[in-house]
Design an enzyme around this catalytic site. Structure first.
Site, mmCIF file in Angstrom:
data_model
loop_
_atom_site.group_PDB
_atom_site.id
_atom_site.type_symbol
_atom_site.label_atom_id
_atom_site.label_comp_id
_atom_site.label_asym_id
_atom_site.label_seq_id
_atom_site.Cartn_x
_atom_site.Cartn_y
_atom_site.Cartn_z
ATOM 1 N N CYS A 142 0.831 -1.217 0.000
ATOM 2 C CA CYS A 142 0.000 0.000 0.000
ATOM 3 C C CYS A 142 0.863 1.264 0.000
ATOM 4 C CB CYS A 142 -0.984 -0.032 1.160
ATOM 5 S SG CYS A 142 -2.377 1.110 0.915
ATOM 6 N N HIS A 235 -4.381 -4.775 0.009
ATOM 7 C CA HIS A 235 -4.138 -5.369 1.326
ATOM 8 C C HIS A 235 -4.623 -6.816 1.366
ATOM 9 C CE1 HIS A 235 -2.834 -1.791 3.573
ATOM 10 N NE2 HIS A 235 -3.711 -1.109 2.853
ATOM 11 N N GLU A 237 -3.384 -9.002 2.993
ATOM 12 C CA GLU A 237 -3.156 -9.487 4.356
ATOM 13 C C GLU A 237 -4.319 -9.183 5.296
ATOM 14 O OE1 GLU A 237 -2.005 -5.179 4.748
ATOM 15 O OE2 GLU A 237 -1.927 -6.728 3.192
#
Length: 305
Positions: A142, A235, A237
């Protein structure tokens, strides 16, 4: 094999409840194995949440991995207890004396600021430069992806008319790349950002290669130096409830907050999120560890250059 984590790290108890095998340092020292050494520069405000999200994904590999957390000297986090930082994080000045098989640099909630106005810009660009000679492969996520693209390749970021918020489809542009081993033709990726990088700017740089993008979210993954650097604008994750918490946080402060796209069941927050990205998140981190870290890093870690 398990992850080797600092003793008493909060993520250990959380992940054990999810039946993820983790090992604290005390037990790990009894095993005669050369673990992969991964350092995480965690710039997110909620350190424990991000630690847990990343550790959860890094656990999906048969390799033993030793995790270390890096902190900046020029910035003091406001949302994490100082005791946690002192116990589990080390300054770059300490960790820079070692070499690392892999590194992850997270996003940060500062994307609307000019890069040079960020209080730790000088320190973090020094870390970026250091990583090129001390780390086998680095994942920039990001804001860190935008910052590293700007620092190394002069790729600018551009403001969005409104926040890109939700889960968006992505297409791998070269499905045969090892990073996409096992991927479907389309995969979903969470995004939560106010700025973007443009394909037209990236295509001007011969050293960069856009490897995934989406019709609405734009460029999502860029690769450089044959996989020694990956830049991910979203993202993968994120935990299932991350965007939900962000939406409810902001909706309680402003009346112009839009629902995250492609996220809630029937577009109804009361029904909760529909998770569509978890399997590809596990695949991506597993492929990165296997093909770009484990298979590329020297056994003698000091030979990294």
């Amino acid at each position: 094999m398990p992850l080797r984590l600092p003793d008493k790290l909060p993520a250990i108890d959380i992940l054990k409840h999810e039946n993820i095998f983790v090992m604290d340092e005390s037990r790990a020292h009894t095993q005669m194995i050369r673990p992969l050494k991964i350092v995480i520069l965690n710039l997110m405000p909620l350190k424990v949440t991000t630690e847990t999200d990343l550790i959860r994904l890094l656990s999906n590999t048969p390799l033993q991995i030793e995790i270390n957390f890096m902190k900046l000297h020029s910035h003091t986090p406001k949302n994490t207890p100082i005791e946690h930082m002192k116990m589990f994080y080390k300054d770059f000045s300490v960790l820079s004396e070692q070499k690392w098989d892999g590194m992850i640099v997270t996003g940060a909630p500062i994307e609307q600021m000019a890069f040079e106005d960020v209080e730790y810009w000088q320190e973090i660009t020094g870390i970026f430069d250091w990583a090129r000679t001390h780390v086998t492969s680095t994942l920039y996520i990001c804001w860190a992806a935008q910052a590293a693209l700007y620092h190394f390749y002069q790729v600018p970021k551009h403001p969005l008319e409104k926040k890109r918020f939700g889960i968006f489809p992505q297409t791998p542009l070269d499905p045969l790349l090892p990073i996409f081993r096992g991927f479907d033709d389309v995969f979903m990726m969470p995004h939560s950002r106010h700025t973007e990088v443009w394909r037209s700017d990236i295509d001007k740089v011969d050293a960069l290669r856009v490897i995934a993008e989406g019709p609405e979210s734009g460029v999502s993954m860029v690769m450089a130096r044959e996989g020694r650097e990956f830049f991910i604008t979203g993202h993968l994750e994120y935990a299932p409830d991350t965007l939900d918490k962000e939406y409810k946080r902001d909706a309680g402060k402003r009346d112009d907050v839009e629902l995250p796209k492609n996220y809630y069941r029937d577009n109804d927050p009361a029904k909760g999120p529909l998770v569509t990205w978890r399997s590809h998140a596990n695949l991506l981190f597993n492929n990165w560890i296997n093909y770009y870290v484990y298979q590329e890093t020297p056994y003698n870690i000091n030979e990294i250059k």
